[in-house]
Design a protein around this motif. Sequence first.
Motif, PDB file in Angstrom:
ATOM      1  N   SER A   1       0.815  -1.216   0.000  1.00  0.00           N
ATOM      2  CA  SER A   1       0.000   0.000   0.000  1.00  0.00           C
ATOM      3  C   SER A   1       0.848   1.264   0.000  1.00  0.00           C
ATOM      4  N   VAL A   2       2.152   1.100   0.244  1.00  0.00           N
ATOM      5  CA  VAL A   2       3.053   2.253   0.160  1.00  0.00           C
ATOM      6  C   VAL A   2       2.951   2.857  -1.234  1.00  0.00           C
ATOM      7  N   ALA A   3       2.806   1.964  -2.233  1.00  0.00           N
ATOM      8  CA  ALA A   3       2.679   2.433  -3.606  1.00  0.00           C
ATOM      9  C   ALA A   3       1.383   3.215  -3.817  1.00  0.00           C
ATOM     10  N   LYS A   4       0.411   3.012  -2.879  1.00  0.00           N
ATOM     11  CA  LYS A   4      -0.846   3.773  -2.981  1.00  0.00           C
ATOM     12  C   LYS A   4      -0.760   5.074  -2.201  1.00  0.00           C
ATOM     13  N   GLY A   5       0.390   5.335  -1.611  1.00  0.00           N
ATOM     14  CA  GLY A   5       0.574   6.609  -0.931  1.00  0.00           C
ATOM     15  C   GLY A   5       0.426   6.562   0.582  1.00  0.00           C
TER      16      GLY A   5
ATOM     17  N   ASP B   1       1.484   5.294   9.103  1.00  0.00           N
ATOM     18  CA  ASP B   1       0.269   4.484   9.000  1.00  0.00           C
ATOM     19  C   ASP B   1       0.586   3.032   8.680  1.00  0.00           C
ATOM     20  N   THR B   2       1.548   2.824   7.796  1.00  0.00           N
ATOM     21  CA  THR B   2       1.952   1.454   7.468  1.00  0.00           C
ATOM     22  C   THR B   2       2.432   0.736   8.723  1.00  0.00           C
ATOM     23  N   ALA B   3       3.248   1.428   9.512  1.00  0.00           N
ATOM     24  CA  ALA B   3       3.811   0.814  10.714  1.00  0.00           C
ATOM     25  C   ALA B   3       2.728   0.520  11.752  1.00  0.00           C
ATOM     26  N   ARG B   4       1.783   1.441  11.901  1.00  0.00           N
ATOM     27  CA  ARG B   4       0.697   1.215  12.862  1.00  0.00           C
ATOM     28  C   ARG B   4      -0.143   0.010  12.424  1.00  0.00           C
ATOM     29  N   THR B   5      -0.332  -0.111  11.124  1.00  0.00           N
ATOM     30  CA  THR B   5      -1.080  -1.251  10.597  1.00  0.00           C
ATOM     31  C   THR B   5      -0.352  -2.553  10.915  1.00  0.00           C
ATOM     32  N   ILE B   6       0.936  -2.541  10.655  1.00  0.00           N
ATOM     33  CA  ILE B   6       1.739  -3.734  10.914  1.00  0.00           C
ATOM     34  C   ILE B   6       1.692  -4.099  12.389  1.00  0.00           C
ATOM     35  N   GLN B   7       1.772  -3.096  13.227  1.00  0.00           N
ATOM     36  CA  GLN B   7       1.726  -3.347  14.666  1.00  0.00           C
ATOM     37  C   GLN B   7       0.380  -3.931  15.074  1.00  0.00           C
ATOM     38  N   ALA B   8      -0.711  -3.381  14.468  1.00  0.00           N
ATOM     39  CA  ALA B   8      -2.055  -3.876  14.793  1.00  0.00           C
ATOM     40  C   ALA B   8      -2.216  -5.334  14.368  1.00  0.00           C
ATOM     41  N   GLN B   9      -1.418  -5.760  13.384  1.00  0.00           N
ATOM     42  CA  GLN B   9      -1.465  -7.167  12.963  1.00  0.00           C
ATOM     43  C   GLN B   9      -0.634  -8.054  13.879  1.00  0.00           C
ATOM     44  N   GLY B  10       0.040  -7.459  14.848  1.00  0.00           N
ATOM     45  CA  GLY B  10       0.713  -8.263  15.859  1.00  0.00           C
ATOM     46  C   GLY B  10       2.206  -8.428  15.725  1.00  0.00           C
ATOM     47  N   ALA B  11       2.883  -7.492  15.063  1.00  0.00           N
ATOM     48  CA  ALA B  11       4.335  -7.627  14.929  1.00  0.00           C
ATOM     49  C   ALA B  11       5.030  -7.341  16.254  1.00  0.00           C
ATOM     50  N   ASP B  12       5.998  -8.182  16.608  1.00  0.00           N
ATOM     51  CA  ASP B  12       6.809  -7.934  17.797  1.00  0.00           C
ATOM     52  C   ASP B  12       8.055  -7.145  17.440  1.00  0.00           C
ATOM     53  N   VAL B  13       8.547  -7.373  16.222  1.00  0.00           N
ATOM     54  CA  VAL B  13       9.752  -6.673  15.767  1.00  0.00           C
ATOM     55  C   VAL B  13       9.486  -6.141  14.366  1.00  0.00           C
ATOM     56  N   ILE B  14       9.839  -4.883  14.129  1.00  0.00           N
ATOM     57  CA  ILE B  14       9.769  -4.311  12.784  1.00  0.00           C
ATOM     58  C   ILE B  14      11.186  -3.995  12.328  1.00  0.00           C
ATOM     59  N   VAL B  15      11.564  -4.598  11.207  1.00  0.00           N
ATOM     60  CA  VAL B  15      12.879  -4.337  10.626  1.00  0.00           C
ATOM     61  C   VAL B  15      12.665  -3.345   9.491  1.00  0.00           C
ATOM     62  N   LEU B  16      13.258  -2.167   9.594  1.00  0.00           N
ATOM     63  CA  LEU B  16      12.965  -1.115   8.622  1.00  0.00           C
ATOM     64  C   LEU B  16      14.204  -0.694   7.829  1.00  0.00           C
ATOM     65  N   ARG B  17      14.060  -0.721   6.521  1.00  0.00           N
ATOM     66  CA  ARG B  17      15.052  -0.056   5.674  1.00  0.00           C
ATOM     67  C   ARG B  17      14.343   1.077   4.964  1.00  0.00           C
ATOM     68  N   HIS B  18      14.965   2.264   4.991  1.00  0.00           N
ATOM     69  CA  HIS B  18      14.306   3.444   4.443  1.00  0.00           C
ATOM     70  C   HIS B  18      15.342   4.401   3.865  1.00  0.00           C
TER      71      HIS B  18
ATOM     72  N   MET C   1      11.939   7.777  14.089  1.00  0.00           N
ATOM     73  CA  MET C   1      10.560   8.271  14.130  1.00  0.00           C
ATOM     74  C   MET C   1       9.612   7.107  14.431  1.00  0.00           C
ATOM     75  N   LEU C   2       9.852   6.004  13.725  1.00  0.00           N
ATOM     76  CA  LEU C   2       8.993   4.834  13.869  1.00  0.00           C
ATOM     77  C   LEU C   2       9.054   4.249  15.280  1.00  0.00           C
ATOM     78  N   ALA C   3      10.258   4.214  15.846  1.00  0.00           N
ATOM     79  CA  ALA C   3      10.459   3.604  17.163  1.00  0.00           C
ATOM     80  C   ALA C   3       9.621   4.306  18.220  1.00  0.00           C
ATOM     81  N   LYS C   4       9.428   5.622  18.046  1.00  0.00           N
ATOM     82  CA  LYS C   4       8.620   6.369  19.014  1.00  0.00           C
ATOM     83  C   LYS C   4       7.133   6.108  18.803  1.00  0.00           C
ATOM     84  N   ALA C   5       6.755   5.717  17.589  1.00  0.00           N
ATOM     85  CA  ALA C   5       5.336   5.584  17.257  1.00  0.00           C
ATOM     86  C   ALA C   5       4.770   4.206  17.585  1.00  0.00           C
ATOM     87  N   VAL C   6       5.621   3.192  17.690  1.00  0.00           N
ATOM     88  CA  VAL C   6       5.108   1.833  17.883  1.00  0.00           C
ATOM     89  C   VAL C   6       5.694   1.188  19.135  1.00  0.00           C
TER      90      VAL C   6
END
Lengths: 312, 182
Positions: free
Chosen positions: A82-86, A91-108, A116-121
């Motif tokens: 959905s990143v391609a949809k803007g 929001d992507t990270a919050r969605t992932i968290q709501a699906q139950g992720a314990d660890v998010i590995v991010l390349r950006h 930024m993400l670490a503070k949000a989730v």
Amino acid sequence: MYKHKDLLGLKGLAAEELIFLLDTARPMKEVISRPIKKVPTLRGRTVMNLFYENSTRTRGSFELAAKYLSADCVNISSSSSSVAKGESLYDTARTIQAQGADVIVLRHPMAGAPHMLAKAVKAAVINAGDGAHEHPTQALLDLFTVREQRGKIAGLTVTIIGDILHSRVARSNIWGFTTLGAEVRVCGPPTLMPVELTQTGARVFYRIEEALEGADVVMMLRIQAERQQQGLFPGLREYSRLYGLNRERLSLAKPDVLVMHPGPVNRGVELGHDTADGPESVIEEQVTNGVAVRMALLYLLTGGGAHNEADY
Amino acid sequence: MPVLREKNRIIDQDGIRRALTRIAHEIIERNKGTDNLVLIGIRRRGVPLARRLADNIKEIEGSQVPVGVLDITLYRDDLSTLGYQPIVRQTEVNFSIEGKKVVLVDDVLYTGRTTRAAMDAIMDLGRPQNIQLAALIDRGHRELPIRADYVGKNVPTARLELVEVRLVEFDGVDEVVIMEKT
């Protein structure tokens, strides 16, 4: 002991924390050397790989690390999501968290995105490379490889050669190696050498011969063609002539020098076949160790990593 | 943290030595010699105990039995509820256990959960012919259907008590004491 929620960079980590991470990776390497590479440790945990940039080895390495520890692992890349949809990173990270992720590995591509993400989730966030800022797991696997090969890091001379300006690998390695007591030299064309670098404690060289003199470790960086649009770069052939590692130049380093490269290698540019595949090369060993180091991190970040010898 | 007080010493240096000598004899007798036999100590205090048993067996039978080191941390069943991750240490089993008779060695047998984790860890290394269990102390209170094949001493305890095995290799002294929470 490693007591942080996330791993965002090596800057600011204490020597004891780095050593603890590296010590934990040793038994993990034993696990991946077995015929059955699987332990039940992280059953029921979920790791999400969220990649906004292309990657084969880092993403594959995290995925294998998660699976060897029996965690579930989901890969999301920006081009097919959905990143391609803007959708925003938040929001992507919050969605992932709501699906139950314990660890998010991010390349950006943006420096600071994982922070930024670490503070949000609530999930633990691992920085798998943010812009030209840091790539802490790459530096950890480099530290692990050198420590395994040499038995120590303090007192060694580590020379990093290439496009320092755009290299997150170089930055994380400068922090990691200097924290553990190595002397770090950086070398590259002046246009690709950030001026503030001397403040990190690294010594700056512009001639490769001087930088290689007596080095214990030579780390060649990939020339990142995708980041060379600003005219700072003279051209591949000239770069290779001035900063490529050949056998003659390598002979200036210590006889037991280690040649490293974070991959993927541009053969014929920063390394020739004779140096990429030479007896000094530990490039494949680095890849194996990357899985072990990432297993250690996933293990420690899913529990807080507090020290306890409680009776079991 | 509750404060622990030493209640009484139940085995001294000679007691540990005699128990390990007897267990070594029992292992040899049960297995009719040392063919295909390996000892695997569970970190931490099972390791020096396994080494001492191997030394005893060598003295009795004249043959050296391989000794491995097992860290069971990655196999614990409480990792998702613990709230912290215990320190992982190296497993060092530098020989094949395929078709071998494996004697697991631990200092204290209590709930049986360590033994369960150790058996899972062993199975991931290969398929042994059988697995046997030797413990210096069996203090009861099992939570799983597990029993030891070789026991140094059965010690009835209360759950609030703690059995502490001290060994020269780690603690500078050989003794077993019961600690009491106060």
